[in-house]
Design an enzyme around this catalytic site. Structure first.
Site, mmCIF file in Angstrom:
data_model
loop_
_atom_site.group_PDB
_atom_site.id
_atom_site.type_symbol
_atom_site.label_atom_id
_atom_site.label_comp_id
_atom_site.label_asym_id
_atom_site.label_seq_id
_atom_site.Cartn_x
_atom_site.Cartn_y
_atom_site.Cartn_z
ATOM 1 N N LYS A 40 0.944 -1.306 0.069
ATOM 2 C CA LYS A 40 0.019 -0.175 -0.041
ATOM 3 C C LYS A 40 1.114 1.373 0.243
ATOM 4 O O LYS A 40 0.484 2.218 -0.651
ATOM 5 C CB LYS A 40 -0.884 -0.006 1.124
ATOM 6 C CG LYS A 40 -0.394 0.033 2.438
ATOM 7 C CD LYS A 40 -1.219 -0.131 3.579
ATOM 8 C CE LYS A 40 -0.567 0.001 5.344
ATOM 9 N NZ LYS A 40 -1.159 -0.556 6.108
ATOM 10 N N ARG A 76 -8.237 -1.498 16.531
ATOM 11 C CA ARG A 76 -8.165 -0.786 15.166
ATOM 12 C C ARG A 76 -9.475 -1.954 14.753
ATOM 13 O O ARG A 76 -10.476 -1.875 15.470
ATOM 14 C CB ARG A 76 -7.172 -0.869 14.345
ATOM 15 C CG ARG A 76 -7.627 0.244 13.328
ATOM 16 C CD ARG A 76 -6.091 0.440 12.351
ATOM 17 N NE ARG A 76 -5.895 -0.752 11.676
ATOM 18 C CZ ARG A 76 -4.852 -0.809 10.623
ATOM 19 N NH1 ARG A 76 -4.027 0.281 10.343
ATOM 20 N NH2 ARG A 76 -4.678 -2.003 10.031
HETATM 21 C C1 LIG Z 1 -0.501 -1.519 6.686
HETATM 22 C C2 LIG Z 1 -0.675 -2.900 7.021
HETATM 23 C C3 LIG Z 1 0.119 -3.706 7.581
HETATM 24 C C4 LIG Z 1 1.740 -3.492 7.341
HETATM 25 O O1 LIG Z 1 2.233 -2.755 8.141
HETATM 26 P P1 LIG Z 1 3.761 -2.690 8.451
HETATM 27 O O2 LIG Z 1 3.946 -1.939 9.961
HETATM 28 O O3 LIG Z 1 4.023 -1.835 7.511
HETATM 29 O O4 LIG Z 1 4.452 -4.018 8.427
HETATM 30 C C5 LIG Z 1 -0.204 -5.143 7.947
HETATM 31 N N1 LIG Z 1 -1.675 -5.245 7.942
HETATM 32 C C6 LIG Z 1 -2.559 -4.560 7.883
HETATM 33 C C7 LIG Z 1 -3.980 -4.852 7.959
HETATM 34 C C8 LIG Z 1 -1.995 -3.243 7.459
HETATM 35 O O5 LIG Z 1 -3.105 -2.480 7.309
#
Ligand SMILES: *Cc1c(COP(=O)(O)O)cnc(C)c1O
Length: 352
Positions: free
Chosen positions: A36, A131
Site C-alpha cells: 500500500k 483498530r
Molecule cells: C499496513 C498494514 C500492514 C503492514 O504494516 P507494517 O507496519 O508496514 O508492516 C499489515 N496489516 C495491515 C492490516 C495493514 O493495514
C-alpha cells in the site's frame, strides 16, 4: 531527471526481502508483502515476488488492480476490510480479503456467486489494539454465519496490533491468538490455511520466541522497505536502511538573518513559529513542501538542519554545508514520508 524524486534501490529491497523471508521462515512464518505505501508500483512488487514472496497485500483495491494489470504474478490479499460498495471489484481482482463485518462478507458472497467464484476470507480478531477486528466473544457466531454463505470460504484468522494504540504483540497475546485458532478449528472441524499474526511490529516477538504458535503468516510493509521494525523503529540487523531516499533541488540559497523581522502572528498553517537567534546563516530553499511529503519524516543525509516548511518550500540551514542553486539534496524518509511522497503527483520515482 525532474526533481523531486524518490530513489528506490531495487537490489537493496530484494536483499531486505530475502533476509526477512529467511528470519521469519526459520519460525515457520511466511510473508505477505504489503504494497500500500507504494501504491502497488509494479517494479517494487515484482522485486519482492522475485525474492520469493508469493503473497501481496494491499489496503486499496485500486492498487491490486494496478498490479494485476501490470502482470504481477502473486496471490493478492485485500488487507483493509472491503467497503460493501466495492465487493464486485474485490471478488474479481483479489484472491482473498481480511474481514470483520457480516454485512460486507454477505455482499462479497453475493458478488462472488454472481461471478461463479468463491472468495477467500480471513477473519480479523480484535486482540487489544482496537483498530479493526471481531471481538473474541463474537467470533464463534461470526464463523457460524460465514459458513452458511456459499460465495466465500473461510481460510483463516488474522490479527493486527501496534497500529492504532501501539499495543505490542507479546508472548501472552499472541499465544492467546493461537489458542483461538485451535479452539475454532476443533469446534467446527475446519483447518485454517492462514493464521496471519501481524505486521512489522511482530519482529521482536518473532525473534524472541522459539515457539511462535499457530502464526504462519505476517503482513510486512515498513520492515521490507525501510529495514526497521515498527514498535521502536529499531534497525533490523542485516537489512538496508537506505533502500529508499528522496531527492530535491535547491531553488534559493542566500545568507540571511536567522530571526524574522517585524511583528509575528501565526504561520501559514496556524502555528506560532519559534525561532532561535543564530545570527546570519545560509538559508537554502529546496523545491519540496507539504504537498510533496510529510516533512517531519525527512532526515537530511548531509549536514544541514531543516528550519521549517510550507506547502511548497523546505527551508534548510546550510551554513555548515554550503549549497548552491541547482544542487540536489538527499533525504532519508520514514514510513509516513515515504507513503506521502509516493502518493504525491509531484514526486517521481527512479529505480536503481
Ligand atoms: C499496513 C498494514 C500492514 C503492514 O504494516 P507494517 O507496519 O508496514 O508492516 C499489515 N496489516 C495491515 C492490516 C495493514 O493495514
Amino acid at each position: 531527471m525532474k526533481t523531486p524524486y524518490l530513489e528506490i534501490n531495487l537490489s537493496k529491497l530484494h536483499s531486505n526481502a530475502k533476509e526477512l523471508i529467511s528470519m521469519f521462515g526459520a519460525k515457520g512464518i511466511q510473508i505477505t508483502a504489503v504494497t500500500k505505501s507504494f501504491l502497488g508500483e509494479p517494479q517494487i512488487a515484482n522485486c519482492f515476488v522475485s525474492a520469493g514472496i508469493s503473497s501481496l497485500g494491499d489496503s486499496r483495491i485500486e492498487n491490486i488492480i494496478r498490479m494485476k494489470k501490470a502482470g504481477v504474478q502473486a496471490q493478492f490479499l485485500l488487507i483493509r476490510t472491503p467497503s460493501a460498495s466495492e465487493s464486485r471489484d474485490v471478488v474479481t481482482y483479489a484472491d482473498g480479503s481480511l474481514n470483520t463485518e457480516l454485512f460486507v462478507i454477505e455482499e462479497l458472497s453475493k458478488s462472488a456467486l454472481e461471478k461463479d467464484l468463491v472468495h477467500d476470507i480471513i477473519l480479523m480478531v480484535e486482540m487489544g489494539d482496537l483498530r479493526e477486528g471481531i471481538l473474541r466473544q463474537d467470533l464463534n457466531k461470526t464463523i457460524e454465519e460465514v459458513r452458511q454463505m456459499k460465495g466465500v470460504r473461510l481460510i483463516g484468522l488474522g490479527t493486527n496490533m501496534a497500529c492504532l494504540n501501539g499495543v505490542k504483540p507479546t508472548k501472552t497475546n499472541m499465544d492467546h491468538f493461537s489458542s483461538l485458532a485451535d479452539t475454532c478449528e476443533k469446534k467446527y472441524g475446519i483447518n485454517f490455511h492462514i493464521i496471519s499474526g501481524g505486521n512489522s511490529a511482530n519482529f521482536d516477538w518473532m525473534l524472541q520466541n522459539d515457539n511462535t504458535g499457530r502464526t504462519n503468516n505476517v503482513r510486512l510493509g515498513e520492515s521490507l522497505l525501510l529495514g526497521r521494525e515498527s514498535l521502536s523503529r529499531k534497525h533490523i540487523e542485516g537489512l538496508h536502511l537506505d533502500a529508499i531516499s528522496l531527492v530535491a533541488e535547491v531553488i534559493e540559497s542566500k545568507i540571511k538573518p536567522s530571526l524574522p523581522e517585524g511583528e509575528t502572528g501565526l504561520d501559514a498553517f496556524g502555528n506560532t513559529p519559534h525561532v532561535e537567534d543564530k545570527g546570519k546563516i545560509l538559508r537554502t530553499i529546496v523545491a519540496l513542501g507539504k504537498q510533496d511529503v510529510h516533512v517531519a519524516g525527512l532526515i537530511p543525509l548531509i549536514d544541514v538542519d531543516i528550519l521549517g516548511s510550507s506547502s511548497d518550500h523546505v527551508i534548510l540551514d546550510a551554513t555548515r554545508t554550503p549549497l548552491q542553486v541547482g544542487d540536489h539534496v538527499r533525504f532519508s524518509v520514514n514510513y509516513t514520508a515515504f507513503l506521502s511522497s509516493m502518493t504525491s503527483p509531484f514526486v517521481g520515482s527512479v529505480f536503481t
